[in-house]
Design an enzyme around this catalytic site. Structure first.
Site, PDB file in Angstrom:
ATOM      1  N   ASN A 100       0.865  -1.180   0.000  1.00  0.00           N
ATOM      2  CA  ASN A 100       0.000   0.000   0.000  1.00  0.00           C
ATOM      3  C   ASN A 100       0.905   1.233   0.000  1.00  0.00           C
ATOM      4  O   ASN A 100       1.463   1.590   1.021  1.00  0.00           O
ATOM      5  CB  ASN A 100      -0.897  -0.039   1.248  1.00  0.00           C
ATOM      6  CG  ASN A 100      -1.778   1.190   1.362  1.00  0.00           C
ATOM      7  OD1 ASN A 100      -1.847   2.008   0.447  1.00  0.00           O
ATOM      8  ND2 ASN A 100      -2.456   1.325   2.493  1.00  0.00           N
ATOM      9  N   TRP A 101       1.002   1.851  -1.170  1.00  0.00           N
ATOM     10  CA  TRP A 101       1.939   2.980  -1.305  1.00  0.00           C
ATOM     11  C   TRP A 101       1.363   4.277  -0.741  1.00  0.00           C
ATOM     12  O   TRP A 101       2.065   5.280  -0.681  1.00  0.00           O
ATOM     13  CB  TRP A 101       2.326   3.173  -2.777  1.00  0.00           C
ATOM     14  CG  TRP A 101       3.037   2.008  -3.387  1.00  0.00           C
ATOM     15  CD1 TRP A 101       3.560   0.924  -2.737  1.00  0.00           C
ATOM     16  CD2 TRP A 101       3.315   1.807  -4.785  1.00  0.00           C
ATOM     17  NE1 TRP A 101       4.154   0.064  -3.635  1.00  0.00           N
ATOM     18  CE2 TRP A 101       4.012   0.584  -4.913  1.00  0.00           C
ATOM     19  CE3 TRP A 101       3.053   2.536  -5.939  1.00  0.00           C
ATOM     20  CZ2 TRP A 101       4.440   0.083  -6.134  1.00  0.00           C
ATOM     21  CZ3 TRP A 101       3.470   2.038  -7.171  1.00  0.00           C
ATOM     22  CH2 TRP A 101       4.156   0.834  -7.259  1.00  0.00           C
ATOM     23  N   LYS A 102       0.097   4.269  -0.390  1.00  0.00           N
ATOM     24  CA  LYS A 102      -0.556   5.474   0.149  1.00  0.00           C
ATOM     25  C   LYS A 102      -0.261   6.664  -0.774  1.00  0.00           C
ATOM     26  O   LYS A 102      -0.203   6.505  -1.986  1.00  0.00           O
ATOM     27  CB  LYS A 102      -0.101   5.703   1.599  1.00  0.00           C
ATOM     28  CG  LYS A 102      -0.285   4.440   2.445  1.00  0.00           C
ATOM     29  CD  LYS A 102      -0.063   4.640   3.909  1.00  0.00           C
ATOM     30  CE  LYS A 102      -0.308   3.325   4.636  1.00  0.00           C
ATOM     31  NZ  LYS A 102      -0.200   3.449   6.069  1.00  0.00           N
ATOM     32  N   HIS A 112      -9.636   1.372   4.847  1.00  0.00           N
ATOM     33  CA  HIS A 112      -8.345   1.517   5.526  1.00  0.00           C
ATOM     34  C   HIS A 112      -8.505   2.502   6.688  1.00  0.00           C
ATOM     35  O   HIS A 112      -9.294   3.443   6.608  1.00  0.00           O
ATOM     36  CB  HIS A 112      -7.288   2.014   4.536  1.00  0.00           C
ATOM     37  CG  HIS A 112      -5.915   2.001   5.102  1.00  0.00           C
ATOM     38  ND1 HIS A 112      -5.449   2.994   5.929  1.00  0.00           N
ATOM     39  CD2 HIS A 112      -4.915   1.091   5.005  1.00  0.00           C
ATOM     40  CE1 HIS A 112      -4.213   2.701   6.304  1.00  0.00           C
ATOM     41  NE2 HIS A 112      -3.865   1.549   5.750  1.00  0.00           N
ATOM     42  N   GLU A 126      -5.624  -4.663  10.629  1.00  0.00           N
ATOM     43  CA  GLU A 126      -4.566  -3.696  10.875  1.00  0.00           C
ATOM     44  C   GLU A 126      -4.902  -2.919  12.149  1.00  0.00           C
ATOM     45  O   GLU A 126      -5.668  -1.949  12.095  1.00  0.00           O
ATOM     46  CB  GLU A 126      -4.464  -2.710   9.712  1.00  0.00           C
ATOM     47  CG  GLU A 126      -4.175  -3.360   8.381  1.00  0.00           C
ATOM     48  CD  GLU A 126      -3.620  -2.343   7.384  1.00  0.00           C
ATOM     49  OE1 GLU A 126      -2.481  -2.547   6.945  1.00  0.00           O
ATOM     50  OE2 GLU A 126      -4.297  -1.358   7.071  1.00  0.00           O
ATOM     51  N   SER A 163       3.129  -1.957  10.521  1.00  0.00           N
ATOM     52  CA  SER A 163       4.574  -2.056  10.793  1.00  0.00           C
ATOM     53  C   SER A 163       5.131  -3.454  10.514  1.00  0.00           C
ATOM     54  O   SER A 163       6.052  -3.905  11.195  1.00  0.00           O
ATOM     55  CB  SER A 163       4.898  -1.636  12.231  1.00  0.00           C
ATOM     56  OG  SER A 163       4.516  -0.293  12.441  1.00  0.00           O
ATOM     57  N   GLY A 213       2.709  -1.114   4.302  1.00  0.00           N
ATOM     58  CA  GLY A 213       2.871   0.274   3.881  1.00  0.00           C
ATOM     59  C   GLY A 213       4.343   0.612   3.721  1.00  0.00           C
ATOM     60  O   GLY A 213       4.941   0.385   2.665  1.00  0.00           O
TER      61      GLY A 213
HETATM   62  P1  PGA Z   1       2.722   0.375   7.645  1.00  0.00           P
HETATM   63  O1  PGA Z   1       1.281   0.593   6.980  1.00  0.00           O
HETATM   64  O2  PGA Z   1       3.260  -0.911   7.116  1.00  0.00           O
HETATM   65  O3  PGA Z   1       3.527   1.565   7.194  1.00  0.00           O
HETATM   66  O4  PGA Z   1       2.519   0.349   9.125  1.00  0.00           O
HETATM   67  C1  PGA Z   1       0.395  -0.480   6.838  1.00  0.00           C
HETATM   68  C2  PGA Z   1      -0.910  -0.021   6.248  1.00  0.00           C
HETATM   69  O5  PGA Z   1      -1.395   1.049   6.647  1.00  0.00           O
HETATM   70  O6  PGA Z   1      -1.490  -0.697   5.382  1.00  0.00           O
END
Ligand code: PGA
Length: 256
Positions: free
Chosen positions: A8-10, A96, A168, A221, A242
């Site tokens: 998930n590149w956001k 999300h 999550e 994370s 992410g």
């Molecule tokens: P993160 O994000 O791996 O940076 O904690 C995960 C997500 O929000 O899908």
């Protein structure tokens, strides 16, 4: 069950060149190692056509980070599932925590997005998870039940096979906006095991044996150091990643 991992590149990759570089690195690693897991990437929507072309003919699948509740209409700024389909998008991340907590999405709007995604032949990745305060107040199970029950309302038996659930915990997501004054850390294997097994048992209670077939991703994370142990847990069937997905080497170490 086949494991499934999503990057998930956001809104963290915002230039063509950085996306091309990441995809080239990822394609090279995947061509050399031929992973058995299913892998998708979720770029910012404006890059979906470009990424679709770039990953065509490779093992990398395409996901959207969000979708409109409606296929079309006077809805400025929205993105239609019909358009996603035009560019071979297969998965849609829905609900999300950033959508829920920063953009005020509700379980009800999440449900409408799940339904429109399924009706149009794409696969929803329904994200659920409790905040740090909810966990402290022993509300985790109640929150997850609501997110699952409302989020999946109206889903029919044969649509269930197309659904991925991503657990999550909000407190584990590497995002200070979601976690003001909280320490951000991945769930421990014990915490993840307990919660995933609760989610699995709720899905089985709700849907019978089909509930055993839905892949349950862990997210928050997740990285090359903690993934191995988390992925040994029977009800963790992959990850939604992410930060670590922004680097092809770090991302691929999780699924190889
Ligand atoms: P993160 O994000 O791996 O940076 O904690 C995960 C997500 O929000 O899908």
């Amino acid at each position: 069950m086949k494991q499934i991992f999503g990057g998930n590149w956001k809104l963290k990759l915002v230039k063509k060149q950085e996306i091309e570089q990441l995809l080239n690195d990822l394609k090279n690693i995947m061509a050399e190692n031929n992973p058995s897991a299913e892998i998708f990437v979720a770029p910012p929507a404006i890059f979906i056509p470009m990424v679709a072309e770039n990953v065509n003919g490779t093992q990398i699948k395409l996901a959207a980070q969000n979708v409109s509740e409606k296929v079309s209409g006077a809805l400025t700024g929205e993105i239609s599932v019909a358009s996603l389909k035009e560019f071979n998008v297969e998965y849609v991340i829905i609900g999300h925590s950033e959508r829920r907590h920063i953009f005020s999405e509700t379980n009800e709007s999440t449900n409408r997005k799940v339904l429109i995604t399924l009706e149009n032949g794409l696969k929803p990745v329904l994200c659920i998870g409790e905040t740090a305060a909810e966990r402290r107040n022993n509300m985790t199970e109640k929150v997850l039940i609501e997110q699952l029950d409302i989020g999946l309302q109206g889903v029919t038996g044969n649509q269930l096979e197309d659904i991925v659930i991503a657990y999550e915990p909000v407190w584990a997501i590497n995002n200070p906006l979601l976690n003001k004054d909280e320490t951000i850390r991945a769930a421990t294997p014990k915490e993840a095991e307990q919660t995933h097994s609760f989610i699995r048992s709720h899905l089985v209670k709700k849907f019978g044996d089909v509930g055993k077939l839905l892949p349950l991703q862990y997210g928050g994370s997740m990285n090359a150091d903690n993934a191995k142990e988390l992925l040994q847990i029977p009800d963790i069937n992959g990850g939604l990643i992410g930060t670590a997905s922004l680097d092809a080497t770090k991302f691929s170490k999780i699924f190889l």
